[in-house]
Design a protein around this motif. Structure first.
Motif, PDB file in Angstrom:
ATOM      1  N   LYS A  50       1.145  -0.947   0.021  1.00 43.26           N
ATOM      2  CA  LYS A  50      -0.071  -0.193   0.134  1.00 43.26           C
ATOM      3  C   LYS A  50       0.839   1.145   0.074  1.00 43.26           C
ATOM      4  CE  LYS A  50      -3.795   2.293   2.885  1.00 43.26           C
ATOM      5  NZ  LYS A  50      -4.674   2.689   1.374  1.00 43.26           N
ATOM      6  N   THR A  51       2.173   1.086   0.603  1.00 44.98           N
ATOM      7  CA  THR A  51       2.958   2.499   0.600  1.00 44.98           C
ATOM      8  C   THR A  51       3.235   2.966  -0.729  1.00 44.98           C
ATOM      9  OG1 THR A  51       3.800   2.462   2.294  1.00 44.98           O
ATOM     10  CG2 THR A  51       4.845   3.031   1.788  1.00 44.98           C
ATOM     11  N   VAL A  52       3.848   1.557  -1.586  1.00 49.26           N
ATOM     12  CA  VAL A  52       4.050   1.677  -3.104  1.00 49.26           C
ATOM     13  C   VAL A  52       2.731   2.479  -3.224  1.00 49.26           C
ATOM     14  CG1 VAL A  52       5.206   0.579  -5.098  1.00 49.26           C
ATOM     15  CG2 VAL A  52       5.699  -0.284  -2.661  1.00 49.26           C
ATOM     16  N   THR A  53       2.174   2.053  -3.340  1.00 47.12           N
ATOM     17  CA  THR A  53       0.895   2.793  -4.588  1.00 47.12           C
ATOM     18  C   THR A  53       0.211   3.825  -4.027  1.00 47.12           C
ATOM     19  OG1 THR A  53      -1.038   0.856  -3.641  1.00 47.12           O
ATOM     20  CG2 THR A  53      -0.386   0.465  -5.204  1.00 47.12           C
ATOM     21  N   ASN A  54       0.636   3.985  -2.872  1.00 47.01           N
ATOM     22  CA  ASN A  54       0.688   5.625  -1.952  1.00 47.01           C
ATOM     23  C   ASN A  54       1.117   6.541  -3.034  1.00 47.01           C
ATOM     24  OD1 ASN A  54      -2.010   4.518  -0.569  1.00 47.01           O
ATOM     25  ND2 ASN A  54      -1.080   4.516   1.257  1.00 47.01           N
ATOM     26  N   TYR A  55       2.532   6.126  -3.237  1.00 48.41           N
ATOM     27  CA  TYR A  55       3.125   6.750  -4.145  1.00 48.41           C
ATOM     28  C   TYR A  55       3.107   7.311  -4.971  1.00 48.41           C
ATOM     29  CZ  TYR A  55       5.678   8.345   0.861  1.00 48.41           C
ATOM     30  OH  TYR A  55       5.974   8.943   2.083  1.00 48.41           O
ATOM     31  N   PHE A  56       3.419   5.799  -5.358  1.00 51.85           N
ATOM     32  CA  PHE A  56       3.148   5.464  -7.430  1.00 51.85           C
ATOM     33  C   PHE A  56       1.888   4.759  -7.428  1.00 51.85           C
ATOM     34  CE2 PHE A  56       7.438   5.700  -6.009  1.00 51.85           C
ATOM     35  CZ  PHE A  56       8.051   6.770  -7.101  1.00 51.85           C
ATOM     36  N   PRO A  57       0.515   5.938  -7.798  1.00 53.34           N
ATOM     37  CA  PRO A  57      -1.111   4.802  -7.629  1.00 53.34           C
ATOM     38  C   PRO A  57      -0.396   4.325  -8.839  1.00 53.34           C
ATOM     39  CG  PRO A  57      -1.108   7.202  -7.308  1.00 53.34           C
ATOM     40  CD  PRO A  57       0.587   6.959  -7.659  1.00 53.34           C
ATOM     41  N   ARG A  58       0.412   4.348 -10.030  1.00 52.78           N
ATOM     42  CA  ARG A  58       0.612   3.355 -11.163  1.00 52.78           C
ATOM     43  C   ARG A  58       2.148   3.003 -10.927  1.00 52.78           C
ATOM     44  NH1 ARG A  58      -2.386   6.229 -16.698  1.00 52.78           N
ATOM     45  NH2 ARG A  58      -1.402   4.945 -17.360  1.00 52.78           N
ATOM     46  N   LYS A  59       1.823   1.723 -11.871  1.00 55.86           N
ATOM     47  CA  LYS A  59       3.536   1.423 -11.861  1.00 55.86           C
ATOM     48  C   LYS A  59       4.057   2.201 -12.609  1.00 55.86           C
ATOM     49  CE  LYS A  59       4.726  -4.064 -12.854  1.00 55.86           C
ATOM     50  NZ  LYS A  59       4.713  -4.944 -13.543  1.00 55.86           N
ATOM     51  N   GLU A  60       3.491   1.887 -14.053  1.00 52.75           N
ATOM     52  CA  GLU A  60       4.374   2.692 -14.843  1.00 52.75           C
ATOM     53  C   GLU A  60       5.310   4.212 -14.129  1.00 52.75           C
ATOM     54  OE1 GLU A  60       0.053   1.939 -16.650  1.00 52.75           O
ATOM     55  OE2 GLU A  60       0.860   1.551 -15.374  1.00 52.75           O
ATOM     56  N   ASP A  61       4.487   4.333 -13.507  1.00 51.00           N
ATOM     57  CA  ASP A  61       4.975   5.842 -12.867  1.00 51.00           C
ATOM     58  C   ASP A  61       6.483   5.185 -12.304  1.00 51.00           C
ATOM     59  OD1 ASP A  61       2.512   7.543 -14.018  1.00 51.00           O
ATOM     60  OD2 ASP A  61       1.455   7.507 -11.885  1.00 51.00           O
ATOM     61  N   LEU A  62       6.527   4.307 -11.519  1.00 55.19           N
ATOM     62  CA  LEU A  62       7.997   3.816 -10.623  1.00 55.19           C
ATOM     63  C   LEU A  62       8.761   3.808 -11.726  1.00 55.19           C
ATOM     64  CD1 LEU A  62       6.192   0.690  -9.115  1.00 55.19           C
ATOM     65  CD2 LEU A  62       8.327   2.534  -8.011  1.00 55.19           C
ATOM     66  N   ALA A  63       8.232   3.524 -12.887  1.00 56.74           N
ATOM     67  CA  ALA A  63       9.381   3.814 -14.545  1.00 56.74           C
ATOM     68  C   ALA A  63       9.139   4.453 -15.054  1.00 56.74           C
ATOM     69  CB  ALA A  63       9.808   1.567 -15.415  1.00 56.74           C
ATOM     70  N   LEU A  64       8.658   5.544 -14.588  1.00 55.87           N
ATOM     71  CA  LEU A  64       9.094   6.371 -15.457  1.00 55.87           C
ATOM     72  C   LEU A  64       9.028   7.872 -14.764  1.00 55.87           C
ATOM     73  CD1 LEU A  64       7.015   5.447 -18.916  1.00 55.87           C
ATOM     74  CD2 LEU A  64       9.229   5.731 -18.429  1.00 55.87           C
ATOM     75  N   ASP A  65       9.603   7.903 -13.589  1.00 59.15           N
ATOM     76  CA  ASP A  65       9.249   8.721 -12.629  1.00 59.15           C
ATOM     77  C   ASP A  65       9.556  10.209 -12.533  1.00 59.15           C
ATOM     78  OD1 ASP A  65       9.303   9.055 -10.053  1.00 59.15           O
ATOM     79  OD2 ASP A  65      11.530   8.584  -9.641  1.00 59.15           O
ATOM     80  N   HIS A  66      10.641  10.687 -14.220  1.00 59.44           N
ATOM     81  CA  HIS A  66       9.665  11.958 -14.716  1.00 59.44           C
ATOM     82  C   HIS A  66       8.592  12.521 -15.049  1.00 59.44           C
ATOM     83  CE1 HIS A  66      13.924  12.958 -13.092  1.00 59.44           C
ATOM     84  NE2 HIS A  66      14.370  11.497 -14.034  1.00 59.44           N
ATOM     85  N   HIS A  67       7.669  11.806 -14.848  1.00 58.92           N
ATOM     86  CA  HIS A  67       6.332  12.135 -15.687  1.00 58.92           C
ATOM     87  C   HIS A  67       5.764  13.109 -15.396  1.00 58.92           C
ATOM     88  CE1 HIS A  67       4.305   9.924 -11.970  1.00 58.92           C
ATOM     89  NE2 HIS A  67       3.490  10.791 -12.574  1.00 58.92           N
ATOM     90  N   GLU A  68       5.780  13.412 -13.893  1.00 57.23           N
ATOM     91  CA  GLU A  68       4.783  15.059 -13.889  1.00 57.23           C
ATOM     92  C   GLU A  68       5.741  16.366 -14.883  1.00 57.23           C
ATOM     93  OE1 GLU A  68       3.950  14.978  -9.769  1.00 57.23           O
ATOM     94  OE2 GLU A  68       2.628  14.155 -10.240  1.00 57.23           O
ATOM     95  N   GLU A  69       7.130  16.073 -14.687  1.00 58.96           N
ATOM     96  CA  GLU A  69       7.858  17.436 -14.860  1.00 58.96           C
ATOM     97  C   GLU A  69       7.965  17.259 -16.550  1.00 58.96           C
ATOM     98  OE1 GLU A  69      12.482  18.313 -15.560  1.00 58.96           O
ATOM     99  OE2 GLU A  69      11.962  16.178 -13.850  1.00 58.96           O
TER     100      GLU A  69
END
Length: 221
Positions: A50-69
């Protein structure tokens, strides 16, 4: 709650987020994105799923960590452009600076990372989605910008057309960096090739967009 306590909590959150991201990247590169589970990432980082998904709701965002920028990058550059500077000139300056810095937002991520994305249908689709979001954000800024031939506001097609062309150039150059990376070219060699090709791409756009959405203010010397 004191400002110091709030600062420590925020610092701890950032450390946890980075820890999760680092372990996820290591596992993705070793096993492949599709093959790696959230449970494995949580175990490696020694946190709950749950901690992982709280910080990264989508698994893809774990890989593309600069997605918001990444999604906000073009819009931010145009919003902050100098007086007298057109949207095209600002984005040209931005991209060439990103190449000089070997920025991951421009596409520099190394062979292993580029290969991981290329091998994952999920990440490839997510990257396309982020490119689309970047174009949409740029169109919104252009629609509200002033200056010569600038934003028309509302639902006018000109800002969307300009954003489509400007974002397509950036997408093409991003993909070119990925292509050369997968071909085994060195980072410095890629930067040299793409800087030259980028100048040609932006030159092609200059006759139609060279003065579009120039920011109010005196022209730069």
């Amino acid at each position: 709650m004191s400002a110091e306590t709030m600062g420590l909590r925020e610092s701890k959150k950032q450390e946890t987020r980075q820890l999760i991201s680092d372990h996820a990247t290591r596992l993705f590169l070793a096993q492949g994105f599709e093959q790696t589970t959230i449970a494995e990432i949580a175990a490696a980082a020694r946190v709950a799923k749950k901690t992982v998904t709280n910080y990264f709701p989508r698994k893809e965002d774990l890989a593309l960590d600069h997605h918001e920028e990444f999604a906000a990058s073009l819009a931010g550059v145009v919003a902050d452009r100098a007086g007298g500077e057109s949207a095209l000139a600002a984005l040209r300056r931005y991209f060439l600076a990103a190449v000089e810095d070997r920025s991951p937002v421009a596409g520099f991520a190394g062979y292993e990372f580029a290969h991981m994305i290329a091998e994952s249908p999920t990440l490839t689709a997510r990257l396309r989605e982020l490119h689309d979001q970047r174009e949409e954000a740029l169109a919104e800024v252009l629609a509200g910008s002033g200056g010569r031939n600038g934003g028309q506001g509302g639902g006018g097609i000109a800002p969307r057309a300009a954003a489509a062309l400007l974002a397509a150039a950036q997408r093409l150059l991003f993909e070119r960096i990925q292509e050369l990376t997968l071909a085994g070219r060195s980072t410095d060699r890629i930067a040299g090739i793409v800087a030259e090709e980028a100048s040609h791409v932006f030159d092609l756009l200059t006759p139609s967009l060279g003065d579009y959405a120039s920011a109010p203010g005196a022209q730069s010397a």
